[in-house]
Design an enzyme around this catalytic site. Structure first.
Site, short mmCIF file in Angstrom:
data_model
loop_
_atom_site.label_atom_id
_atom_site.label_comp_id
_atom_site.label_asym_id
_atom_site.label_seq_id
_atom_site.Cartn_x
_atom_site.Cartn_y
_atom_site.Cartn_z
N GLU A 448 0.60 -11.73 -9.33
CA GLU A 448 0.84 -10.36 -9.78
C GLU A 448 2.05 -9.82 -9.03
O GLU A 448 2.12 -9.91 -7.80
CB GLU A 448 -0.37 -9.47 -9.51
CG GLU A 448 -0.14 -8.02 -9.95
CD GLU A 448 -1.34 -7.12 -9.71
OE1 GLU A 448 -1.26 -5.93 -10.08
OE2 GLU A 448 -2.35 -7.61 -9.16
N ASN A 507 2.67 -4.84 -14.06
CA ASN A 507 2.01 -3.61 -14.48
C ASN A 507 2.95 -2.76 -15.34
O ASN A 507 4.12 -2.59 -15.00
CB ASN A 507 1.57 -2.80 -13.26
CG ASN A 507 0.41 -3.44 -12.53
OD1 ASN A 507 -0.73 -3.34 -12.94
ND2 ASN A 507 0.72 -4.15 -11.45
N GLU A 539 0.05 -6.12 -17.59
CA GLU A 539 -1.21 -5.48 -17.18
C GLU A 539 -1.14 -4.00 -17.51
O GLU A 539 -0.22 -3.29 -17.11
CB GLU A 539 -1.44 -5.68 -15.69
CG GLU A 539 -1.67 -7.13 -15.29
CD GLU A 539 -2.07 -7.26 -13.82
OE1 GLU A 539 -2.10 -6.22 -13.12
OE2 GLU A 539 -2.36 -8.39 -13.39
N ASP A 569 -6.17 -3.85 -16.55
CA ASP A 569 -6.23 -3.76 -15.09
C ASP A 569 -7.21 -2.67 -14.67
O ASP A 569 -7.46 -1.72 -15.41
CB ASP A 569 -4.83 -3.45 -14.56
CG ASP A 569 -4.72 -3.69 -13.06
OD1 ASP A 569 -5.60 -4.36 -12.50
OD2 ASP A 569 -3.73 -3.21 -12.46
N GLU A 626 -10.41 -8.39 -8.57
CA GLU A 626 -9.40 -7.97 -7.59
C GLU A 626 -10.08 -7.63 -6.27
O GLU A 626 -11.28 -7.33 -6.22
CB GLU A 626 -8.66 -6.73 -8.09
CG GLU A 626 -7.90 -6.92 -9.39
CD GLU A 626 -7.25 -5.65 -9.85
OE1 GLU A 626 -6.00 -5.61 -9.83
OE2 GLU A 626 -7.95 -4.69 -10.21
#
Length: 667
Positions: A448, A507, A539, A569, A626
């Site tokens: 990520e 993201n 995401e 997410d 996560e």
């Protein structure tokens, strides 16, 4: 016979020349202004002119004019030109009042009908000496009656016309007099045809008609001049109106609404009441324009202005400041009135806009301040209402009232805007990458991308120190594109150095995800860095999806058709429903770290995470957890069937130099 006709012929020739000059004047008017009714009148005058030339020149140049047939043809031709002129006169007047536009075929039919009527009335009994009176009635009395009725009808039409002006009044009086002249002549011709005084009357009427037709021409000239003067006045008034009002919505423009606000402030101070100044900004209006088209967007802006202007709170001023931003000013005595007004404004905006039987729903952000509490002049009031509006948009609130601390926040944002723009220009942002472990293969599944700011003075800054300011300033779109480009650039670099590719998850904010150019921009980046789409993952949060579900689903489908993965997410912290989750064509669900922290020690969290995993697998989605920080958490998640994990136990976010260890390991 020719000698007897010459005085009349000269009179008609003089009339023809006068009408030629008049027709030329009308022609020049038409060339200059291109008014359709002037064109009709020009054709009518041309018809009259042609008729007078025929009846004036034929006896002068033809020795056969004494022939009865020749006289009949000339008389019928003259009468036809009079009928045609009357037709164009009436059509021109009607067009001037109502913009009526007959087709060419309608004109052809009307002229042919008039020609047939003229030929029939002129030829019937023409050569029968015993039917002389009947022939006279058909060729003289009947046309006079028709002309009289037409002019009387025209006078009534002008009398009931609401758009009365001086020239139309003149024409009304003229039509009434001429109508009575023709009707009187028609009846007298039946009753006193053989009387000597009637023959003398006809001679008088001959000259009367010549004068009347000239008068008619000048009345039409007065009409044209008056119409053009009226059009010029309208143009000036419209220019003055547009100088004060927004041309699209009709609301006051920025300059005028500020002037109006200053005026209202004076009267409010004298009345010892207060003013509330609202700034209204439509959310995601660009999306409306992109989705429904600019025409629909313009319609909605106009409708918003109408709704605000006609509000039951009787606003002192309503104006459009720019784009989709409006000002609404109202007088109040108690704060409860402001609360109701704020709610009312949202109700006005939220009410469906119907365009072509399609319901369109929008929302607005509202910031407001008070006079004289917050400022003593219009510009300061606008600034403080704008600060409140900015605070509402930044914090995703519907309405916010101005508070003193917002000014300091505004100054802070000005400083940050300059620094953040410089940081983007100088490429001061770097990406750190947090590895994601596949629990089935125990190998690296992807990373990520997490942004950091390498500040020239403050050192390495985490997103918490600048992302909120980035969004408040409105740079998130540009920033998202910057990060996407940087992630693709890193991926291309790894392939060049290590001949390995891994999935990079980036993201995306709500605004960027709803940008109609997102898919096109990503396609360009993939081509520029020669990156296969399957190695890029986007995401998005649940809130991004719920902002506009239909648009989000369309975008996800387009991305997946390209081969790009899309994941949700921070799952569990938003407000998406299972029904929407079932419909969304996403690839992966990321369980938020708040549910993982005590998953190994708290039965409630364990049950929640287990349900999330089972739900996701039941919907055909992969699951990544996560915030995994201990071996116990990892073991529990592995036991629950979680597909992948990321967190400090696996590795903290690291720069790309440290990511080398994963590329040098065997695949």
């Amino acid at each position: 016979m020719t000698e007897l006709l010459q005085p009349k012929a000269m009179l008609f020739l003089t009339q023809a020349i006068a009408f030629s000059v008049l027709s030329f004047i009308f022609y020049m008017y038409y060339r200059t202004f291109e008014r359709r009714y002037v064109k009709y009148w020009l054709l009518g005058l041309t018809s009259i002119t042609l008729g007078y030339y025929v009846i004036a020149l034929t006896p002068l140049i033809s020795s056969e004019f004494s022939n009865a047939v020749s006289q009949l043809v000339v008389s019928a031709s003259f009468k036809l030109t009079q009928f045609v002129a009357l037709l164009f006169l009436f059509v021109g007047i009607y067009n001037a009042r109502s913009n009526f536009k007959p087709s060419i075929s309608q004109f052809v039919i009307a002229i042919l009908s008039l020609a047939a009527f003229t030929v029939m009335t002129s030829s019937l009994y023409a050569f029968d000496d015993q039917q002389t009176f009947n022939h006279f009635y058909l060729t003289v009395s009947l046309p006079s009656f028709i002309f009289g009725c037409c002019f009387i009808g025209l006078s009534f039409f002008l009398a009931v016309d609401k758009k009365r002006h001086f020239s139309s009044t003149l024409l009304l009086c003229f039509a009434l007099v001429i109508g009575l002249r023709y009707l009187s002549h028609s009846f007298l011709s039946i009753l006193a045809l053989t009387e000597q005084w009637f023959r003398q009357l006809e001679q008088v009427l001959l000259y009367f008609d010549v004068a009347a037709q000239i008068v008619l021409g000048f009345i039409l000239l007065v009409w044209m001049q008056g119409a053009e003067r009226f059009a010029a006045i309208n143009a000036i008034n419209r220019a003055q109106y547009l100088g004060k009002h927004d041309s699209l919505t009709g609301a006051l423009n920025r300059e005028q609404v500020m002037a109006r606000l200053s005026e209202v402030m004076v009267t409010t101070l004298k009345a010892r009441t207060k003013l509330a100044v609202f700034l209204i900004d439509i959310k995601q209006f660009k999306f409306i324009n992109d989705t429904y088209g600019l025409k629909v967007g313009d319609y909605i802006l106009g409708e918003i202005a109408n709704r605000l202007t006609n509000s039951v709170f009787l606003p002192q001023a309503v104006g459009r400041l720019s784009g989709d931003s409006f000002m609404f000013v109202m007088e109040f005595e108690q704060l409860s009135h402001v609360d109701r007004a704020t709610k009312h404004i949202h109700e006005l905006i939220n009410k469906a806009f119907i365009y072509n039987q399609q319901d369109i729903h929008i929302q607005a952000s509202v910031g407001y301040c008070f006079y004289p509490e917050h400022a003593s002049n219009a510009e300061d009031l606008l600034q403080k209402a704008n600060l409140a509006l900015h605070h509402a948009e930044t914090n995703h609130l519907a309405s916010v009232a101005f508070e003193d601390g917002m000014q300091a926040q505004g100054r802070h944002l000005l400083i940050m805007e300059k620094q953040l723009k410089a940081a983007l220009a100088n490429d001061e942002f770097v990406l750190y990458f947090q590895p994601q472990l596949n629990l089935l293969t125990n190998k690296l599944e992807g990373v990520e991308a997490l942004v950091r700011w390498q500040h020239p003075e403050k050192g390495l800054l985490l997103p918490v120190h600048f992302l909120a300011d980035m969004e408040a300033i409105g740079l998130h779109n540009e920033f998202d594109r910057y990060i996407l480009a940087k992630a693709c650039q890193y991926n291309a670099k790894w392939f060049e150095l290590y001949h390995r590719r891994i999935v990079v998850a980036v993201n995306i904010t709500a605004v960027e995800f709803q940008d109609s150019q997102l898919v096109t921009n990503i396609q360009s980046l993939l081509q520029e860095y020669n990156l296969p789409p399957k190695y890029l993952e986007l995401e998005i949060t649940e809130n991004v999806v719920m902002t506009d579900i239909e648009q989000a689903m369309n975008t996800i489908v387009k991305l997946q058709n390209m081969g790009i993965k899309v994941s949700i997410d921070d799952f569990g912290t938003g407000y998406s429903s299972l029904a929407y989750l079932r419909k969304l064509p996403i690839d992966k669900i990321k369980i938020d770290r708040s549910f993982i922290t005590e998953v190994a020690s708290n039965d409630s969290d364990l049950t929640i995470v287990k349900s999330m995993v089972e739900l996701s697998h039941g919907l055909g989605k992969r699951v990544l957890a996560e915030g995994v920080e201990t071996e116990e958490q990892l073991n529990v998640l592995r036991h629950l069937g979680c597909d992948a994990v990321q967190g400090y136990y696996i590795n903290k976010p690291i720069p790309d130099e440290q990511l080398q260890q994963y590329f040098t390991k065997p695949s």
